[in-house]
Enzyme design. Sequence first.
Site, PDB file in Angstrom:
ATOM      1  N   GLU A 103      10.066  -4.414  -3.134  1.00 23.39           N
ATOM      2  CA  GLU A 103       9.743  -4.366  -1.855  1.00 23.39           C
ATOM      3  C   GLU A 103       9.369  -5.751  -1.481  1.00 23.39           C
ATOM      4  O   GLU A 103       8.197  -6.308  -1.903  1.00 23.39           O
ATOM      5  CB  GLU A 103       8.422  -3.455  -1.889  1.00 23.39           C
ATOM      6  CG  GLU A 103       8.309  -1.984  -2.076  1.00 23.39           C
ATOM      7  CD  GLU A 103       9.318  -1.172  -1.036  1.00 23.39           C
ATOM      8  OE1 GLU A 103       9.367  -1.968   0.118  1.00 23.39           O
ATOM      9  OE2 GLU A 103       9.622  -0.410  -1.322  1.00 23.39           O
ATOM     10  N   CYS A 143       3.642  -7.629   5.296  1.00 25.43           N
ATOM     11  CA  CYS A 143       5.019  -7.502   5.387  1.00 25.43           C
ATOM     12  C   CYS A 143       5.464  -6.875   6.684  1.00 25.43           C
ATOM     13  O   CYS A 143       6.761  -7.042   7.301  1.00 25.43           O
ATOM     14  CB  CYS A 143       5.548  -6.777   4.213  1.00 25.43           C
ATOM     15  SG  CYS A 143       5.076  -5.226   4.132  1.00 25.43           S
TER      16      CYS A 143
END
Length: 499
Positions: free
Chosen positions: A265, A299
């Site tokens: 990720e 993010c």
Amino acid sequence: MNMKLSKTLSTLLDDPRLFRQYAYVDGKWTHGEGGREEAVFDPATGEALGHIPWLEPEQIRGAVDAAEAAFVHWRALRADERCERLLAWYDLLQANREDLATIMTLEQGKPLPDARGEVEYGASFVRWFAEEGKRTYGDTIPSHIPNAALGTIKEPVGIAALITPWNFPLAMITRKAAAAMAAGCPVIVKPAGETPFSALALAELAERAGIPAGVFNVVLGEAAEVSRILCAEERVKALSFTGSTRVGRLLLEQCANTVKRVSLELGGNAPFIVGPDMDPKEAAYAAVAAKFQTAGQDCLAANRILVHESIHDAFVEQFAERMAALTVGNGLESEIDLGPLIHRQAVEKAASIVDDAISRGATLAAGDQSAAPGPNFFMPVLLTGVTPQMKVWNEENFAPVAGITAYSDDDQVIEMANDTEYGLAAYVYTHDIRRIWKLLRALEYGMVSVNSVKMTGPPVPFGGVKQSGLGREGGITGIDEYLETKYYCLGALGSVSGS
Ligand SMILES: NC(=O)c1ccc[n+]([C@@H]2O[C@H](COP(=O)([O-])OP(=O)(O)OC[C@H]3O[C@@H](n4cnc5c(N)ncnc54)[C@H](O)[C@@H]3O)[C@@H](O)[C@H]2O)c1
Ligand SMILES: N[C@@H](CC=O)C(=O)O
């Protein structure tokens, strides 16, 4: 170890035992045998909160020994037995929410209400996967072989190493650990050195919840050294990493020799697209929310705000007004919207991104750094006239720096939005269903959120495409990252087997 400062953090907790300054291996609080340690700082004040030991290579391998031994018993439990233990962990996370949030605000800097939200969010993955572990069904396959029965069963992949970042110090661990543990895998967590105390509090609560020794381990140490050992270890079967694309690439390479299951990720560079039909105020308020959460260190943060030229000026005006109302300060104080950045280097990086944009022709519409309440704080910045030549466009700025660009039609904005190596999340604001569908299909992102800033949660397959990662966390797919499919063929069964 500095006892005076450690006492300061523990005095803020209802339960001081949640503040641990040791690694947690095989159910034991462990110090480093080589005497190496690292200080952990409060980014808001710059003061040391405490220290953590660095484990020696042999101790890291000792954690793998412990996980290997624990695997035998943990995988042998029934799924509902693992579920019970995970639900007990969930209950403890909820019961200790306030202390966990305080620890998080102190080490990460995010405002206390956001930290409470993250504890809630992190705990929700534990509950979700506790239940999901009971549904790891295999398949029955219609046989093409005479007198045979074919099918699949799901089995835990084995020991999982979990390496996590500092921006979400609790939820990035639970989203991985709960999935792995529910699948029957023991885990070795390597948290970011900036934010180890949330991970260690999770370990304390896992122990209280009756998670057996060796199933949930937290190792601490020099990041590159620990990761190299875990990636090289043949007994570690899966690596799940959340962090920067730069480090993700390194770890992928390091896992090649042992051909591990790798879930990544990584970074994002989210476009936030505003259609011509939108109310500028509604869209601008949503964009501010999508940009400044966790002081932009997210993010999912809107990194490039792309606004149709017909409403660009009105949008900028509304955005600036909303942004001016954001409060910046120590996250422990009330009414704070943005805490500090994680450290001084992050502030310097943010400043250099702003300088680069201005030097290449962007306009600084707002963002006076002289108002910053301390060296690690960065006041929200609004840049207009941002272009693809600027770092603010190409890099994940991971700071409260908003860059706005005007576009003229849907095809152009699709090209602009996809002009990046990243592909984590994109936002689309428009009420035109044809435009929604066109953008949804054309955007090269793992997640597209339409008219909603909030997009995450336990049922969601979270993850990116391109250089934002591999695999998905959460949802019904999240547990698959920790499961192997075993195919079976039962032959010579006689005609009773059917087809
Ligand atoms: N896609 C997602 O779900 C998601 C979620 C949160 C954060 N992130 C990304 O994480 C990044 C910010 O976090 P960060 O600064 O902690 O990332 P980072 O890559 O610097 O660090 C992440 C982890 O890797 C470790 N690490 C650092 N250098 C290493 C090395 N050379 N070898 C091995 N391990 C190393 C760190 O100690 C930490 O535990 C951003 O890019 C952000 O987008 C992604
Ligand atoms: N906000 C993200 C974390 C990214 O930094 C999430 O919800 O997982």
